[in-house]
Design an enzyme around this catalytic site. Structure first.
Site, PDB file in Angstrom:
ATOM      1  N   GLY A 172       0.884  -1.163   0.000  1.00  0.00           N
ATOM      2  CA  GLY A 172       0.000   0.000   0.000  1.00  0.00           C
ATOM      3  C   GLY A 172       0.916   1.205   0.000  1.00  0.00           C
ATOM      4  N   ASP A 173       0.563   2.259  -0.701  1.00  0.00           N
ATOM      5  CA  ASP A 173       1.563   3.295  -1.005  1.00  0.00           C
ATOM      6  C   ASP A 173       2.362   3.780   0.206  1.00  0.00           C
ATOM      7  OD1 ASP A 173      -0.619   4.735   0.018  1.00  0.00           O
ATOM      8  OD2 ASP A 173      -0.219   6.475  -1.261  1.00  0.00           O
ATOM      9  N   THR A 174       1.662   4.188   1.295  1.00  0.00           N
ATOM     10  CA  THR A 174       2.404   4.728   2.450  1.00  0.00           C
ATOM     11  C   THR A 174       3.162   3.627   3.197  1.00  0.00           C
ATOM     12  OG1 THR A 174       0.325   4.520   3.664  1.00  0.00           O
ATOM     13  CG2 THR A 174       0.911   6.735   2.852  1.00  0.00           C
ATOM     14  N   ASN A 230       4.539   1.082   1.597  1.00  0.00           N
ATOM     15  CA  ASN A 230       5.723   0.862   0.756  1.00  0.00           C
ATOM     16  C   ASN A 230       6.811   1.891   1.097  1.00  0.00           C
ATOM     17  OD1 ASN A 230       3.911  -0.888  -0.420  1.00  0.00           O
ATOM     18  ND2 ASN A 230       3.578   0.362  -2.256  1.00  0.00           N
ATOM     19  N   TYR A 257      -5.864  -5.682  -3.243  1.00  0.00           N
ATOM     20  CA  TYR A 257      -5.770  -5.202  -4.628  1.00  0.00           C
ATOM     21  C   TYR A 257      -4.967  -6.155  -5.490  1.00  0.00           C
ATOM     22  CZ  TYR A 257      -0.951  -3.273  -4.215  1.00  0.00           C
ATOM     23  OH  TYR A 257       0.395  -3.104  -4.056  1.00  0.00           O
ATOM     24  N   TYR A 269      -9.211  -2.843  -7.046  1.00  0.00           N
ATOM     25  CA  TYR A 269      -9.278  -2.810  -5.578  1.00  0.00           C
ATOM     26  C   TYR A 269     -10.527  -3.479  -5.018  1.00  0.00           C
ATOM     27  CZ  TYR A 269      -6.178   1.299  -6.119  1.00  0.00           C
ATOM     28  OH  TYR A 269      -5.174   2.161  -6.442  1.00  0.00           O
ATOM     29  N   ASP A 282       6.684   5.309  -4.539  1.00  0.00           N
ATOM     30  CA  ASP A 282       6.737   5.128  -3.081  1.00  0.00           C
ATOM     31  C   ASP A 282       8.167   4.852  -2.614  1.00  0.00           C
ATOM     32  OD1 ASP A 282       3.975   5.170  -3.417  1.00  0.00           O
ATOM     33  OD2 ASP A 282       3.837   2.974  -3.452  1.00  0.00           O
TER      34      ASP A 282
HETATM   35  O1  LIG Z   1      -3.084   2.140  -5.130  1.00  0.00           O
HETATM   36  C1  LIG Z   1      -3.002   1.959  -3.923  1.00  0.00           C
HETATM   37  O2  LIG Z   1      -3.831   2.378  -3.106  1.00  0.00           O
HETATM   38  C2  LIG Z   1      -1.859   1.258  -3.362  1.00  0.00           C
HETATM   39  O3  LIG Z   1      -1.460   1.597  -2.287  1.00  0.00           O
HETATM   40  C3  LIG Z   1      -1.260   0.167  -4.175  1.00  0.00           C
HETATM   41  C4  LIG Z   1       0.182   0.292  -4.551  1.00  0.00           C
HETATM   42  O4  LIG Z   1       1.030  -0.418  -3.677  1.00  0.00           O
HETATM   43  C5  LIG Z   1       0.674   1.691  -4.659  1.00  0.00           C
HETATM   44  O5  LIG Z   1      -0.316   2.503  -5.178  1.00  0.00           O
HETATM   45  C6  LIG Z   1       1.869   1.740  -5.545  1.00  0.00           C
HETATM   46  O6  LIG Z   1       2.189   3.068  -5.767  1.00  0.00           O
HETATM   47  P1  LIG Z   1       3.124   3.606  -6.945  1.00  0.00           P
HETATM   48  O7  LIG Z   1       4.444   3.922  -6.311  1.00  0.00           O
HETATM   49  O8  LIG Z   1       2.429   4.849  -7.382  1.00  0.00           O
HETATM   50  O9  LIG Z   1       3.179   2.537  -7.962  1.00  0.00           O
END
Ligand SMILES: O=C(O)C(=O)C[C@H](O)[C@H](O)COP(=O)(O)O
Length: 296
Positions: free
Chosen positions: A27-29, A31, A85, A98, A253
């Site tokens: 998940g972005d944060t 990561n 996801y 998602y 991320d």
């Molecule tokens: O979309 C979401 O809510 C997520 O958290 C899934 C992904 O792990 C990140 O979005 C990856 O992020 P990027 O660095 O932009 O590829």
């Protein structure tokens, strides 16, 4: 040094072979917390989210603890479970499907006192447009107020996901409100151009500056990035040719994690951007968002 990253970690499915999916957590944060962990071995990196009391939440919690990411700011919801996801790939470019509408993480800002206490001793707090997108408008305001009152620095990546918002106008309004509480912004030009009609990386950087952000680094998908500092000085940054990616998931991320770790250790913006670029170049050659820590 204590850093708190705020948002949602999900079950991630990436294709292993026809009909077979590989499970991971991302998940972005989260990561970004992962790559902060890899880049700052001596720092305390905490993740703030809400998980359930189900077996998947327990697995996720153990996974975070096993990576050395602090979980004491994680609250638990009595009935909800983590979101999920799937990564869809086309020529290495990722898109996501998602299942997260009622995930436990949506309750992460339910208690303002918990936010305040968790932010009180943080040197840096990191959040994103996805963190805002999963909250109700009332709870977005609660989170932004806690961030505005936090004594440490605040870093923000707009990470725009229109499907998580009721309209583009709503998304853009809250992204601007997120920027207004941030000291450091790490937007990506392709998204900003698409949703804010920015014609250049300069337009993006200046818009964040005008919203009150002191340090802006505009990522640009392997093309020249633009840094804008507190004095208003602009600098273009380029680091080598664009690679053919295996999977771009987590590129932005991981850039943010290595960039922020470098800045918190006193490196200057070009050095930090170089560290971010180096990390992202490795992540795009790997399937899924997270490279195992022992390989980093
Ligand atoms: O979309 C979401 O809510 C997520 O958290 C899934 C992904 O792990 C990140 O979005 C990856 O992020 P990027 O660095 O932009 O590829």
């Amino acid at each position: 040094m204590r850093i708190v990253s705020v948002g949602e970690c999900m079950v991630e499915l990436s294709r292993a072979s026809e009909g077979l999916w590989r499970e991971a957590f991302a998940g972005d944060t989260f990561n970004t917390a992962w790559y902060l962990r890899a880049s700052l071995p001596k720092g305390q990196i905490d993740y703030l989210t809400c998980l359930g009391r189900d077996p998947v939440s327990e697995d996720m919690l153990r996974f975070m603890q096993g990576a050395g990411i602090g979980t004491k700011a994680i609250t638990r919801h009595p009935t909800r479970v983590p979101g999920l996801y799937m990564i869809n790939l086309q020529n290495g470019e990722r898109s996501f499907t998602y299942w997260r509408e009622r995930s436990a993480a949506r309750a992460l800002a339910a208690d303002p006192e918990h936010l305040e206490a968790s932010f009180a001793e943080a040197d840096l707090i990191y959040f994103s447009g996805i963190t805002l997108a999963i909250l109700t408008p009332n709870r977005r305001a609660v989170l932004l107020e806690a961030l505005a009152n936090a004594p440490g620095l605040v870093a923000f990546d707009s990470n725009m996901r229109p499907r998580l918002w009721s309209s583009q106008a709503e998304m853009c309004e809250w992204i601007q409100r997120g920027a207004a509480v941030a000291d450091i912004a790490l937007p990506s030009f392709d998204d900003e151009a698409q949703y804010f009609d920015d014609a250049s990386v300069q337009d993006t950087a200046r818009r964040y500056h005008e919203a009150g952000v002191a340090e802006v680094l505009v990522k640009n998908g392997g093309e020249a990035m633009l840094a804008l500092d507190a004095k208003g000085d602009e600098q273009e940054l380029t680091f080598g040719a664009r690679l053919q990616p295996v999977d771009t998931t987590g590129a932005g991320d991981s850039f943010n994690g290595a960039y922020l770790a470098a800045r918190m250790q006193g490196l200057d913006v070009p050095e930090a951007a170089q560290a971010g670029h180096r990390m992202a170049s490795r992540v795009i050659m790997h399937q899924g968002a997270l490279i195992p820590l022992q390989q980093l």
